[in-house]
Scaffold this motif. Structure first.
Motif, PDB file in Angstrom:
ATOM      1  N   VAL A  28       0.722  -1.233   0.042  1.00  0.00           N
ATOM      2  CA  VAL A  28       0.085  -0.177   0.212  1.00  0.00           C
ATOM      3  C   VAL A  28       0.940   1.148  -0.078  1.00  0.00           C
ATOM      4  CG1 VAL A  28      -1.615   1.456   1.356  1.00  0.00           C
ATOM      5  CG2 VAL A  28      -1.900  -1.157   1.246  1.00  0.00           C
ATOM      6  N   LEU A  29       1.925   1.345   0.921  1.00  0.00           N
ATOM      7  CA  LEU A  29       2.925   2.354   1.113  1.00  0.00           C
ATOM      8  C   LEU A  29       3.974   2.545  -0.422  1.00  0.00           C
ATOM      9  CD1 LEU A  29       3.441   2.288   4.802  1.00  0.00           C
ATOM     10  CD2 LEU A  29       1.960   3.875   3.420  1.00  0.00           C
ATOM     11  N   GLY A  30       3.944   1.547  -1.079  1.00  0.00           N
ATOM     12  CA  GLY A  30       5.062   1.426  -2.122  1.00  0.00           C
ATOM     13  C   GLY A  30       6.313   1.353  -1.795  1.00  0.00           C
ATOM     14  N   VAL A  31       6.778   0.898  -0.412  1.00  0.00           N
ATOM     15  CA  VAL A  31       7.906   0.481   0.039  1.00  0.00           C
ATOM     16  C   VAL A  31       8.408  -0.948   0.114  1.00  0.00           C
ATOM     17  CG1 VAL A  31       7.876   2.781   1.174  1.00  0.00           C
ATOM     18  CG2 VAL A  31       7.210   0.624   2.701  1.00  0.00           C
ATOM     19  N   ALA A  32       9.641  -1.383   0.237  1.00  0.00           N
ATOM     20  CA  ALA A  32       9.927  -2.530   0.426  1.00  0.00           C
ATOM     21  C   ALA A  32       9.695  -3.295   1.838  1.00  0.00           C
ATOM     22  CB  ALA A  32      11.615  -2.762   0.134  1.00  0.00           C
ATOM     23  N   ARG A  33       9.379  -4.429   1.853  1.00  0.00           N
ATOM     24  CA  ARG A  33       9.071  -4.857   3.227  1.00  0.00           C
ATOM     25  C   ARG A  33      10.044  -4.826   4.215  1.00  0.00           C
ATOM     26  NH1 ARG A  33       9.574  -8.814   6.248  1.00  0.00           N
ATOM     27  NH2 ARG A  33       7.952 -10.116   7.408  1.00  0.00           N
ATOM     28  N   GLY A  34      11.298  -4.852   3.780  1.00  0.00           N
ATOM     29  CA  GLY A  34      12.253  -4.806   4.863  1.00  0.00           C
ATOM     30  C   GLY A  34      12.272  -3.341   5.181  1.00  0.00           C
ATOM     31  N   THR A  35      12.088  -2.441   4.496  1.00  0.00           N
ATOM     32  CA  THR A  35      12.120  -1.124   4.999  1.00  0.00           C
ATOM     33  C   THR A  35      11.179  -0.832   5.788  1.00  0.00           C
ATOM     34  OG1 THR A  35      13.089  -0.314   2.958  1.00  0.00           O
ATOM     35  CG2 THR A  35      11.991   1.307   4.046  1.00  0.00           C
ATOM     36  N   LEU A  36       9.798  -1.408   5.399  1.00  0.00           N
ATOM     37  CA  LEU A  36       8.629  -1.037   6.415  1.00  0.00           C
ATOM     38  C   LEU A  36       8.964  -1.862   7.983  1.00  0.00           C
ATOM     39  CD1 LEU A  36       5.838  -0.215   6.825  1.00  0.00           C
ATOM     40  CD2 LEU A  36       5.189  -2.494   6.294  1.00  0.00           C
ATOM     41  N   GLN A  37       9.595  -3.026   7.708  1.00  0.00           N
ATOM     42  CA  GLN A  37       9.853  -3.630   8.871  1.00  0.00           C
ATOM     43  C   GLN A  37      10.738  -3.008   9.768  1.00  0.00           C
ATOM     44  OE1 GLN A  37       8.036  -6.605  10.051  1.00  0.00           O
ATOM     45  NE2 GLN A  37       9.153  -5.701  12.023  1.00  0.00           N
ATOM     46  N   ALA A  38      11.865  -2.569   9.360  1.00  0.00           N
ATOM     47  CA  ALA A  38      12.964  -1.725   9.832  1.00  0.00           C
ATOM     48  C   ALA A  38      12.503  -0.237  10.740  1.00  0.00           C
ATOM     49  CB  ALA A  38      13.923  -1.054   9.077  1.00  0.00           C
ATOM     50  N   ARG A  39      11.447   0.249   9.926  1.00  0.00           N
ATOM     51  CA  ARG A  39      10.525   1.247  10.265  1.00  0.00           C
ATOM     52  C   ARG A  39       9.731   0.829  11.702  1.00  0.00           C
ATOM     53  NH1 ARG A  39      10.587   6.431   7.990  1.00  0.00           N
ATOM     54  NH2 ARG A  39      12.095   6.608   6.415  1.00  0.00           N
ATOM     55  N   LEU A  40       8.792  -0.198  11.544  1.00  0.00           N
ATOM     56  CA  LEU A  40       8.119  -0.741  12.626  1.00  0.00           C
ATOM     57  C   LEU A  40       9.277  -0.963  13.900  1.00  0.00           C
ATOM     58  CD1 LEU A  40       5.679  -2.840  10.695  1.00  0.00           C
ATOM     59  CD2 LEU A  40       5.067  -0.835  11.792  1.00  0.00           C
ATOM     60  N   ASP A  41      10.253  -1.581  13.370  1.00  0.00           N
ATOM     61  CA  ASP A  41      10.937  -2.043  14.669  1.00  0.00           C
ATOM     62  C   ASP A  41      11.491  -0.645  15.395  1.00  0.00           C
ATOM     63  OD1 ASP A  41      10.827  -4.810  14.144  1.00  0.00           O
ATOM     64  OD2 ASP A  41      12.713  -5.023  12.886  1.00  0.00           O
ATOM     65  N   ARG A  42      12.002  -0.018  14.694  1.00  0.00           N
ATOM     66  CA  ARG A  42      12.527   1.334  15.202  1.00  0.00           C
ATOM     67  C   ARG A  42      11.208   2.225  15.922  1.00  0.00           C
ATOM     68  NH1 ARG A  42      11.975   6.464  13.581  1.00  0.00           N
ATOM     69  NH2 ARG A  42      11.535   5.889  11.434  1.00  0.00           N
ATOM     70  N   LEU A  43      10.205   2.286  15.553  1.00  0.00           N
ATOM     71  CA  LEU A  43       9.002   3.013  16.068  1.00  0.00           C
ATOM     72  C   LEU A  43       8.603   2.018  17.574  1.00  0.00           C
ATOM     73  CD1 LEU A  43       6.719   3.591  12.863  1.00  0.00           C
ATOM     74  CD2 LEU A  43       8.029   5.361  14.359  1.00  0.00           C
ATOM     75  N   GLU A  44       8.773   0.800  17.451  1.00  0.00           N
ATOM     76  CA  GLU A  44       8.665  -0.118  18.836  1.00  0.00           C
ATOM     77  C   GLU A  44       9.691   0.311  19.751  1.00  0.00           C
ATOM     78  OE1 GLU A  44       7.714  -4.084  18.173  1.00  0.00           O
ATOM     79  OE2 GLU A  44       6.208  -3.675  16.843  1.00  0.00           O
ATOM     80  N   ARG A  45      10.943   0.360  19.343  1.00  0.00           N
ATOM     81  CA  ARG A  45      11.991   0.627  19.938  1.00  0.00           C
ATOM     82  C   ARG A  45      12.210   1.894  20.635  1.00  0.00           C
ATOM     83  NH1 ARG A  45      15.625  -0.780  16.377  1.00  0.00           N
ATOM     84  NH2 ARG A  45      15.955   1.357  15.649  1.00  0.00           N
ATOM     85  N   ASP A  46      11.815   2.845  19.889  1.00  0.00           N
ATOM     86  CA  ASP A  46      11.774   4.298  20.437  1.00  0.00           C
ATOM     87  C   ASP A  46      10.537   4.562  21.282  1.00  0.00           C
ATOM     88  OD1 ASP A  46      14.265   4.748  19.082  1.00  0.00           O
ATOM     89  OD2 ASP A  46      13.242   5.671  17.499  1.00  0.00           O
ATOM     90  N   GLY A  47       9.615   3.792  21.444  1.00  0.00           N
ATOM     91  CA  GLY A  47       8.431   4.047  22.191  1.00  0.00           C
ATOM     92  C   GLY A  47       7.406   4.451  21.427  1.00  0.00           C
TER      93      GLY A  47
END
Length: 162
Positions: A28-47
C-alpha cells in the motif's frame, strides 16, 4: 525521536487497518517489506508504538460504570501507593497529576455499589488521605490518535529521496 512523513503513514495504516500484514502495508505504501519492517522495529524500540493487542471494552466485560477517582496521597507515599493500586483490578489506569489531587485513576465497575466497594478499598490503602470521585455519564470523544497523528504529519519532515 523524529517521526517523518513515512512513519506517520505507517502509523495511520496501523490504526486504521490493524489486522493487515506487513507485506500488505508495504504494498500500500509502495516501500520494500524490509524498509517497512525496519521502520516498525524502530518505532517500537523508540516507544512510539507501545502495543499491538486488541482494545477491550470494560462495559462489554460487565463493567459499564466508568469513574475517575482523584486520590490525595500523604507526602512520600506516592510510589508505594502507585504499586498498591496495581493490585486493584478495577483500576485500569492511574496517573500522578498536578492540581486537585496527587493521583488520577480510571476505574471500571459493575454498578454503583461495586464502585463504592472499590473506593472503600482505595481508602484503606496506606498513604491515601482522601478521594474524590467523578462518574462518567457518556463517552463524547473515544480514545483516538488519528487527530494527533495528523498534527504530527503536518510538521514531519518529508521522506528523503532514495
Amino acid at each position: 525521536m523524529a517521526v517523518d512523513a513515512l512513519d506517520t503513514k505507517i502509523l495511520r495504516l496501523l490504526l486504521e487497518q490493524p489486522r493487515t500484514s506487513v507485506r500488505e502495508y508495504a504494498r500500500v505504501l509502495g516501500v520494500a517489506r524490509g524498509t517497512l519492517q525496519a521502520r516498525l522495529d524502530r518505532l517500537e524500540r523508540d516507544g512510539v508504538i507501545t502495543g499491538t493487542g486488541p482494545t477491550l471494552s470494560p462495559a462489554a466485560l460487565g463493567h459499564p460504570v466508568l469513574a475517575f477517582v482523584h486520590v490525595e496521597v500523604t507526602q512520600g507515599h506516592l510510589d508505594e501507593l502507585g504499586d498498591a493500586l496495581a493490585s486493584v483490578p478495577e483500576i485500569i489506569e492511574a496517573f500522578s497529576i498536578t492540581g486537585g489531587g496527587d493521583l488520577l485513576t480510571r476505574v471500571a465497575a459493575r454498578d454503583n455499589a461495586h464502585l463504592e466497594d472499590v473506593i472503600q478499598q482505595l481508602i484503606q490503602l496506606p498513604g491515601v488521605v482522601r478521594t474524590r470521585t467523578e462518574v462518567a455519564l457518556r463517552e463524547r470523544v473515544p480514545y483516538r490518535m488519528t487527530g494527533l497523528l495528523d498534527s504530527v504529519d503536518r510538521t514531519a519532515p518529508a521522506r528523503p529521496a532514495p
